[in-house]
Motif scaffolding. Structure first.
Motif, PDB file in Angstrom:
ATOM      1  N   THR A 116      47.308  18.992  -2.579  1.00  0.00           N
ATOM      2  CA  THR A 116      46.184  19.136  -3.506  1.00  0.00           C
ATOM      3  C   THR A 116      46.133  20.557  -4.076  1.00  0.00           C
ATOM      4  N   GLY A 117      46.991  21.445  -3.577  1.00  0.00           N
ATOM      5  CA  GLY A 117      47.096  22.771  -4.189  1.00  0.00           C
ATOM      6  C   GLY A 117      46.517  23.906  -3.370  1.00  0.00           C
ATOM      7  N   PHE A 118      46.108  23.646  -2.136  1.00  0.00           N
ATOM      8  CA  PHE A 118      45.534  24.689  -1.288  1.00  0.00           C
ATOM      9  C   PHE A 118      46.615  25.707  -0.915  1.00  0.00           C
ATOM     10  N   GLU A 121      36.946  25.430  -2.951  1.00  0.00           N
ATOM     11  CA  GLU A 121      37.709  26.650  -3.230  1.00  0.00           C
ATOM     12  C   GLU A 121      37.859  26.895  -4.728  1.00  0.00           C
ATOM     13  N   GLY A 122      37.287  26.006  -5.536  1.00  0.00           N
ATOM     14  CA  GLY A 122      37.329  26.193  -6.981  1.00  0.00           C
ATOM     15  C   GLY A 122      38.628  25.734  -7.617  1.00  0.00           C
ATOM     16  N   LEU A 123      39.441  24.997  -6.882  1.00  0.00           N
ATOM     17  CA  LEU A 123      40.687  24.479  -7.469  1.00  0.00           C
ATOM     18  C   LEU A 123      40.370  23.272  -8.345  1.00  0.00           C
ATOM     19  N   ASP A 130      39.641  14.225 -10.928  1.00  0.00           N
ATOM     20  CA  ASP A 130      38.754  13.072 -10.697  1.00  0.00           C
ATOM     21  C   ASP A 130      37.913  13.172  -9.432  1.00  0.00           C
ATOM     22  N   TYR A 131      37.756  14.341  -8.846  1.00  0.00           N
ATOM     23  CA  TYR A 131      37.000  14.385  -7.599  1.00  0.00           C
ATOM     24  C   TYR A 131      35.595  14.937  -7.813  1.00  0.00           C
ATOM     25  N   SER A 132      34.641  14.261  -7.205  1.00  0.00           N
ATOM     26  CA  SER A 132      33.284  14.778  -7.162  1.00  0.00           C
ATOM     27  C   SER A 132      32.827  14.692  -5.713  1.00  0.00           C
TER      28      SER A 132
END
Lengths: 385, 64
Positions: A13-15, A303-305, A309-311
């Motif tokens: 997811t990019g963490f 983390e502000g990434l 489509d996520y809430s």
């Protein structure tokens, strides 16, 4: 597994922050279902998950259990005296086997099954021709009965319910399983429990509630599990049955949710999205995978990434799924069968392959079947949890 | 390209992969697994999910 899947999902997811995986067992993460089956039969069976350290970029601290968490100060301390600080904590400490206490509480030749080391000890202790008593007729008890029969043991299963696996699958399905086991040589002692153990050093048998005795060379307890949540104590959490979470899988306190503390897997007691029923834990294999994805998205979002489509208010509504292999029976299920108030045979017949529907009032809350995957799968979309 | 390998000795045809990557995996009329051995990079996420969800951990993914 829950920890590993969370780390993998975070990276996907990019963490980009640091990830530490802290584990009580000294093994790298492995898959538990084969412990009662393939891995017991064959020590060469590969059961560790494939790890891609290049993409995972995580530190593994193994063989050191978390013993205390201070969620305000954001620290976790371990058995060996290490202390870790965190921005986010994911609790995925799973279960341990429950053990019974007897008056003659012999401890040798007595086994349970939850970890690789449990399976290894059991494998070393058994040999063809041995008499094995298994306490408990749930999935682990029944899978062990099948595997140990294959290994040439004479197996007796003892449990308080009337039919093995009836609590999980309903009576009609469960009768088929019992018949199949009996045809392969397994003996069931149902509607009874073990009153005491017989023997002096090594176990020689068990005494049942009705006064009869069963000889055995070893005893296996497959009588359920306890949640490993003691390390989370004194943080104002609800640890009455696992770790109570909210819809976003954040830990709940009387003052509100802790958005930096998550639960994943067998310990996670999470609320229904659309049912006025108490939050529940689900000990099925696919649940940690679904939870890991959700937790990873929520952390990355916090983390502000950019998380597509996520809430955070999105409902979490995973479809639980489990399977079990016993002799030539391959059982597959979707949904939450425990919610059912009635069952119906949807296809096939109980003498061969079949699919059973589980209903709460008129709503389909689960399906389970023996074989007939194609048919079973067509009902998957109709399940309403 | 992505290479997909399924260990058919391990596979029990549970079909969980079919839901994660329906363009790659399917159960045939006899409920046996069939799959495409190569896939486009756009399928990476789906195939990865199929690898994770396989009860038998029988699926391997190789990026080429």
């Amino acid at each position: 597994m829950g920890g590993l899947r969370t780390a993998e999902s975070l990276r996907r997811t990019g963490f980009e922050g640091e990830i530490t995986l802290l584990g009580a067992e000294s093994e790298f993460p492995y898959n538990r279902p084969p412990l009662s089956k393939e891995y017991l039969l064959n020590p060469e069976t590969k059961i560790h998950f494939n790890l891609n350290h290049d993409t995972l970029q995580s530190e593994f601290v193994l063989g050191d259990a978390a013993v205390r968490a201070n969620l305000k100060e954001q620290t976790v301390s371990t058995e060996q005296g290490k202390t870790f600080t965190f921005d986010y904590l994911v609790a995925a400490t799973g279960l341990r086997s429950r053990s019974l206490k007897f008056e003659n509480n012999l401890l040798t030749k007595r086994f349970s099954l939850r970890t690789m080391s449990d399976t290894e000890k059991l494998r070393t202790a058994i040999s063809s021709g041995m008499k094995v008593a298994i306490l408990g007729a749930g999935f682990i008890g029944c899978e062990l009965a099948a595997t140990l029969t294959k290994l040439g043991c004479s197996v007796h299963v003892i449990a308080p319910e009337a039919i093995p696996l009836a609590l999980a699958l309903g009576e009609d399905f469960a009768r088929v399983i019992q018949r199949n086991h009996e045809a392969q040589g397994v003996t069931f002692h149902m509607n009874t429990s073990v009153k005491d153990l017989i023997g002096e050093d090594d176990i020689r048998g068990v005494l049942l509630g009705d006064g009869t005795t069963i000889d055995c060379d070893i005893l296996i307890e497959a009588v359920g599990s306890l949640t490993n949540v003691e390390w989370l104590a004194d943080n104002n959490l609800d640890l009455s049955n696992g770790l109570l979470l909210d819809h976003a899988l954040h830990a709940v306190t009387p003052e509100g949710s802790l958005t930096h503390v998550y639960g994943v897997g067998d310990i996670a007691r999470f609320p229904y999205a659309h049912r006025q029923l108490p939050a529940r834990r689900i000990e099925h294999w696919n649940i940690p995978i679904e939870m890991a994805k959700r937790v990873a998205k929520d952390i990355c979002f916090q983390e502000g990434l950019d998380v597509a489509d996520y809430s955070p208010t999105e409902v979490f509504r995973p479809l639980a799924s489990f399977w079990s292999d016993q002799f030539d029976m391959h059982i597959l299920s979707y949904g939450e069968l425990h919610l059912a108030t009635s069952t119906k045979l949807l296809d096939g017949d109980f003498d061969g392959e079949f699919v059973v529907g589980y209903y709460r009032d008129d709503e389909l809350v689960g399906v389970a079947g023996l074989g007939m995957r194609g048919v079973l799968n067509t009902y998957r979309a109709e399940i309403s949890i | 390209m992505i290479k997909v390998i399924v260990d058919m000795d391990k596979c029990q045809h549970y079909g969980q992969c079919v839901y994660e990557a329906p363009n790659i995996f399917k159960l045939n009329e006899e409920d046996k697994l069939e799959y495409l051995a190569t896939a486009d990079d756009s399928e990476l996420g789906n195939i990865q999910a199929a690898v994770d969800i396989c009860p038998m951990q029988a699926i391997q993914l190789i990026k080429e």
